[in-house]
Design an enzyme around this catalytic site. Sequence first.
Site, PDB file in Angstrom:
ATOM      1  N   CYS A 112      49.488  38.188  27.790  1.00 62.45           N
ATOM      2  CA  CYS A 112      48.558  39.149  27.219  1.00 62.45           C
ATOM      3  C   CYS A 112      47.929  40.030  28.295  1.00 62.45           C
ATOM      4  O   CYS A 112      47.165  40.938  27.989  1.00 62.45           O
ATOM      5  CB  CYS A 112      47.490  38.469  26.371  1.00 62.45           C
ATOM      6  N   CYS A 170      38.326  40.383  26.631  1.00 64.95           N
ATOM      7  CA  CYS A 170      38.147  40.200  28.080  1.00 64.95           C
ATOM      8  C   CYS A 170      36.843  39.460  28.373  1.00 64.95           C
ATOM      9  O   CYS A 170      36.796  38.609  29.261  1.00 64.95           O
ATOM     10  CB  CYS A 170      38.129  41.549  28.801  1.00 64.95           C
TER      11      CYS A 170
END
Lengths: 125, 400
Positions: free
Chosen positions: A33, A102
Site C-alpha cells: 500500500c 497515514c
Amino acid sequence: MYSDKVIEHFSNPRNVGEIEDASGSGTVGNPKCGDIMKMDIKVEDGIITDVKFKTFGCGAAIATSSMATEMVKGKSIDEALELTNQAVAEALGGLPPVKMHCSMLAEQAIHAAIQDYQKKQQAQG
Amino acid sequence: MNAIYLDNAATTAVSPAVLQEMLPFFTEHYGNPSSVHSTGRDARKAIENARRQVAAAIGANPQEIYFTAGGSESDNWAIKGAAYANRKKGNHIITTAIEHHAVLHTCAWLEKQGFEVTYLPVDRNGRVTPEQIEAAITDKTILITVMTANNEIGTIEPIAEIGRVAREHKVLFHTDAVQAVGAIPLDVQAMNIDMLSMSGHKFHGPKGIGALYVRRGIRIDTLIHGGAQERGQRAGTENLAGIVGIGKAIEIATENLEEKAAKLSAMRDRLIDGILERIPDVRVNGPRDGRLPNNANISVRYIEGESMLLKLDLAGIAASSGSACTSGSLDPSHVLLAIGLPHEVAHGSLRMTLGSDTTDAEIDKVLEVLPEIISGLRAMSVLNRETSTVTDEVFYNGTK
C-alpha cells in the site's frame, strides 16, 4: 492539498533515525500500500525519553510520523497509549480524507513500539 | 506556480499564437455555426478551417474529423459507438492492460452490457505485439483498441503493424493517440487506423476540446443526441473558440515535427542518462528506444513517489508519479504493475515530461537537485538494501 503544518513537518521532520539500544520497536504498514513506518522508543522510569522514526511513504506518512514522535516524547507509557490518529491529524492542521490512513499508521506504530517494550519487560520478569 | 514545468503529459500551456487565434471567436466572431446569417456563417467557416488543419496533421480527410470535448469523450464515443454499431456481428473487443482509463473503464462498462473484452498483457517495456493481437482475434471480434503511445511510460506501440492485422481480419481498429499527436508523425492511411482519439490540451491547445477521426464508410453509434452538429453524429453547439484553438495548435505542433522530436529526445536522454549516472538504484520504466520524445519515467528504489514530487515541488519543479498516493487509491499505477514492477517499486516512480519550451538549463537544475532530494528521502526511509524484499533481479527485471 496539504496544510502548511504538514509541509513544514515533511520538510523538516523531527526525530528521524533509529535508537541503537531501543526499549521497544515497532514496524507497521506494508510496501503493497506504499507506507511502512518504524518507531523506536527509549523508556526510562515509565517515561518515553527518546523516540525515532524511519518511514517509507508519502508526504503525509512522513509528516504524521514526525508529529507523532513529537507528541509522545516525554510522555508516560499510559499517556502515549492514548494518542489517537485524529489527534495526530488535528495537530497537523488536518489531512486530506484519502490520507487519513497515514495518521492511522502513526498511531499503530507508536502502539506497536510500546507493545514491544511491554513484552520485553514481561520477559525480563 | 512552478518555475520548471515537467508535467507536459498531464497538460500543456496554451501557446500565445493559439490564444491569439482563439480570442476573436469569444467576442467578435461569436456566431452560432448553425445560424443562417453571416455571423453564423463566419463561425462555420472557422470550424471547417480547423477541421482541415486537424485532418492534414494525421493524413485524414476533413469529413472524417469530428470535434469532441476531449480525449476521454473521443475514446468513449469510438469504443461504445463501434461496439453498439457492430453488435449484430459480434461482441468481442481486444485491448491492452496499459490503456488509459478512458479506454479501460469504457471496456469494463461494456462488459457489464454483455460484451467480452480481452486485455492483452504487455512485455517489460510496455509493448504489445501484432502477433498477440492476431492470436486474440475470434470470429466474434468487432474492435481492436490499442493506444499509440503510453501516457505514463512513453512506450510507442507498433500501431502500423496492428493496423495491418486488423485490416486483414476485417476488424475495426481504434487508437488512443492522445499522447502521440504532435509528438510523433502519424498517418491514418499508412497506419491503417480506422478511428483515432486526440485531445487539444496535450499539444498547447485549450482544454475541453478534442477530436475523433472516423474513417469514411465506418458507422458508429451516436453518443450525444440532440442536434445536427458534426454531421448529426455529435449534438451540441460547437465549442467554437476551442475548435479554432485545436486547429491552430495541431498545425503548429506538427510543423517540423521530426526536427523538434529529435531535439526533445536528445534532451530527454540527457535527463535520463544524467539521473542514472548520478543516482544509484534507479531504473528506467519503458524502453530506451521507441519511447515518446518528451517522456522520462524512472523508479527510485526505497522511496515513495509522492514524497519525491513534494520535494521537487518545494524546489520549484513540477513532475508526476504513478504512486498510489497520487491516484487517490491504495494501488499504484496499473501500467507499472503491468510491466512487472512489484508494488514497492511502482510506488517509487517519477515521471518527468518535457515540453517544447523546456530548456537545457532546466534539465541541469533537475540533475542538480534530484540526487540530494533522493538521498535525503532514502536516509529517512525504513527501506534499504537490507530491509527491502525486492531483489536486484526483480527491480531491474531484465532492463539493466
